[in-house]
Design a protein around this motif. Structure first.
Motif, PDB file in Angstrom:
ATOM      1  N   GLY A  85       0.813  -1.215   0.000  1.00 29.86           N
ATOM      2  CA  GLY A  85       0.000   0.000   0.000  1.00 29.86           C
ATOM      3  C   GLY A  85       0.842   1.258   0.000  1.00 29.86           C
ATOM      4  O   GLY A  85       0.314   2.367  -0.119  1.00 29.86           O
ATOM      5  N   SER A 115      -5.820  -2.157   5.695  1.00 25.15           N
ATOM      6  CA  SER A 115      -5.535  -1.163   4.672  1.00 25.15           C
ATOM      7  C   SER A 115      -4.675  -0.066   5.296  1.00 25.15           C
ATOM      8  O   SER A 115      -4.525   0.017   6.523  1.00 25.15           O
ATOM      9  N   VAL A 116      -4.103   0.787   4.463  1.00 25.42           N
ATOM     10  CA  VAL A 116      -3.313   1.907   4.973  1.00 25.42           C
ATOM     11  C   VAL A 116      -4.174   2.780   5.877  1.00 25.42           C
ATOM     12  O   VAL A 116      -3.732   3.232   6.943  1.00 25.42           O
ATOM     13  N   GLU A 117      -5.436   2.981   5.483  1.00 19.14           N
ATOM     14  CA  GLU A 117      -6.334   3.813   6.276  1.00 19.14           C
ATOM     15  C   GLU A 117      -6.669   3.162   7.617  1.00 19.14           C
ATOM     16  O   GLU A 117      -6.701   3.832   8.658  1.00 19.14           O
ATOM     17  N   ASP A 118      -6.921   1.853   7.612  1.00 18.13           N
ATOM     18  CA  ASP A 118      -7.224   1.149   8.861  1.00 18.13           C
ATOM     19  C   ASP A 118      -6.023   1.151   9.802  1.00 18.13           C
ATOM     20  O   ASP A 118      -6.173   1.279  11.023  1.00 18.13           O
ATOM     21  N   GLN A 119      -4.837   1.004   9.227  1.00 16.48           N
ATOM     22  CA  GLN A 119      -3.635   1.041  10.065  1.00 16.48           C
ATOM     23  C   GLN A 119      -3.492   2.400  10.740  1.00 16.48           C
ATOM     24  O   GLN A 119      -3.154   2.479  11.930  1.00 16.48           O
ATOM     25  N   ALA A 120      -3.768   3.459   9.990  1.00 14.75           N
ATOM     26  CA  ALA A 120      -3.670   4.804  10.558  1.00 14.75           C
ATOM     27  C   ALA A 120      -4.702   5.003  11.669  1.00 14.75           C
ATOM     28  O   ALA A 120      -4.424   5.644  12.692  1.00 14.75           O
ATOM     29  N   SER A 121      -5.894   4.439  11.489  1.00 14.12           N
ATOM     30  CA  SER A 121      -6.933   4.562  12.511  1.00 14.12           C
ATOM     31  C   SER A 121      -6.542   3.851  13.798  1.00 14.12           C
ATOM     32  O   SER A 121      -6.794   4.332  14.907  1.00 14.12           O
ATOM     33  N   ASP A 125      -1.239   8.102  12.370  1.00 15.79           N
ATOM     34  CA  ASP A 125      -0.631   8.387  11.073  1.00 15.79           C
ATOM     35  C   ASP A 125       0.881   8.156  11.120  1.00 15.79           C
ATOM     36  O   ASP A 125       1.517   8.290  12.172  1.00 15.79           O
ATOM     37  N   CYS A 135       5.589  -1.164  11.462  1.00 16.71           N
ATOM     38  CA  CYS A 135       4.953  -1.001  10.146  1.00 16.71           C
ATOM     39  C   CYS A 135       5.351  -2.140   9.209  1.00 16.71           C
ATOM     40  O   CYS A 135       4.508  -2.719   8.523  1.00 16.71           O
ATOM     41  N   ARG A 139       2.782  -4.791   7.457  1.00 15.81           N
ATOM     42  CA  ARG A 139       2.562  -4.672   6.023  1.00 15.81           C
ATOM     43  C   ARG A 139       3.409  -5.629   5.182  1.00 15.81           C
ATOM     44  O   ARG A 139       3.132  -5.816   3.998  1.00 15.81           O
TER      45      ARG A 139
END
Length: 259
Positions: A85, A115-121, A125, A135, A139
């Motif tokens: 991602g 997903s990148v977004e779920d990881q950030a949540s 960030d 990370c 990933r």
């Protein structure tokens, strides 16, 4: 390109029923015997001896070399690509270019559960800046461990001269992934950077676009930068930190060594 769960991920109909090299002594003897053998010989042995065999590739700076040998031996060898991602767009384009150019027929698309977004949540960030090991685990390492559950062994493009952490890499070794023992093969282990460059010229293999912009080793975009002329090609990976490896390739006592 197919997903890791595709029915295309299967052994050959004529694949052996029994794993080779059942003891550590047999593995060590095979490593000694094959050290110095042509890369295609090593790759062909792995493809015909390991019941469920694949190759992993980052489609990075030097990936075309191993992939061209895969195409020579059998374009039906599964090739696992970890889509983190965070790849450069140039890397994704290069992947597609090589797949078409070499006629690779079983490229397996592996993605993290998050997903990148779920990881950030979940983790905030830019986890790659705050905790790059975590990370990489999310990933890269965990997705590959899961993808390899469907295989008995795999080959990588690791070379001994790429980094000090790789200088003792054997041609073949037995490693544990997810509680299972698998054979890991390194057909290019004795190759030098000059060997790789010569092979690329001989076979007219296209370069990764980012190598033309000063990138020596190419991983995820946030953790990869260009290097100066004469600088170690891997100096642009996690620059400014003590981290040198992502953790994809397990050594006997440490989680290190990625392409």
């Amino acid at each position: 390109m197919v997903s890791a769960g595709s029915t295309l991920v299967r052994p050959r109909p004529d694949a052996p029923a029994v794993m080779p090299l059942s003891t550590q002594q047999e593995v060590a003897e095979a490593a000694r015997e094959m050290d110095g053998a042509p890369a295609t010989t090593i790759l062909r042995w792995a493809w015909w001896s390991i019941p469920r065999f694949c190759v992993t590739s980052s489609f990075g700076a030097d990936s075309a070399t191993l992939l061209s040998l895969v195409a020579q031996v059998d374009p039906d060898i599964p090739v696992l690509f970890l889509d983190t991602g965070f790849h450069f767009e140039e890397s994704l384009t290069y992947r597609d270019t090589l797949v078409e150019r070499l006629g690779l027929r079983r490229v397996v698309h592996v993605q993290p559960w998050l997903s990148v977004e779920d990881q950030a949540s979940l983790h905030g960030d830019a986890l790659h800046d705050r905790d790059p090991d975590a990370c990489c685990q999310i990933r890269k390492v965990a997705p590959l461990d899961q993808a390899l559950e469907g295989f008995d062994g795999w080959a990588t493009g690791v070379r001994r001269n790429q980094a000090s952490s790789r200088q003792t890499t054997p041609v073949v070794q037995r490693v544990v992934k997810g509680g299972r023992s698998l054979l890991k093969v390194a057909p290019l282990v004795n190759w030098t950077a000059a060997d790789v460059a010569g092979h690329r010229r001989l076979h007219d293999l296209p370069p990764h676009p980012l190598t033309l912009r000063g990138f020596g080793s190419i991983g995820c975009q946030p953790c990869t930068s260009p290097v100066a002329a004469g600088e170690d090609p891997r100096a642009g990976r996690w620059a400014g930190t003590t981290k040198t490896e992502c953790g994809l390739h397990l050594g006997p006592t440490r989680r290190s060594e990625d392409e």
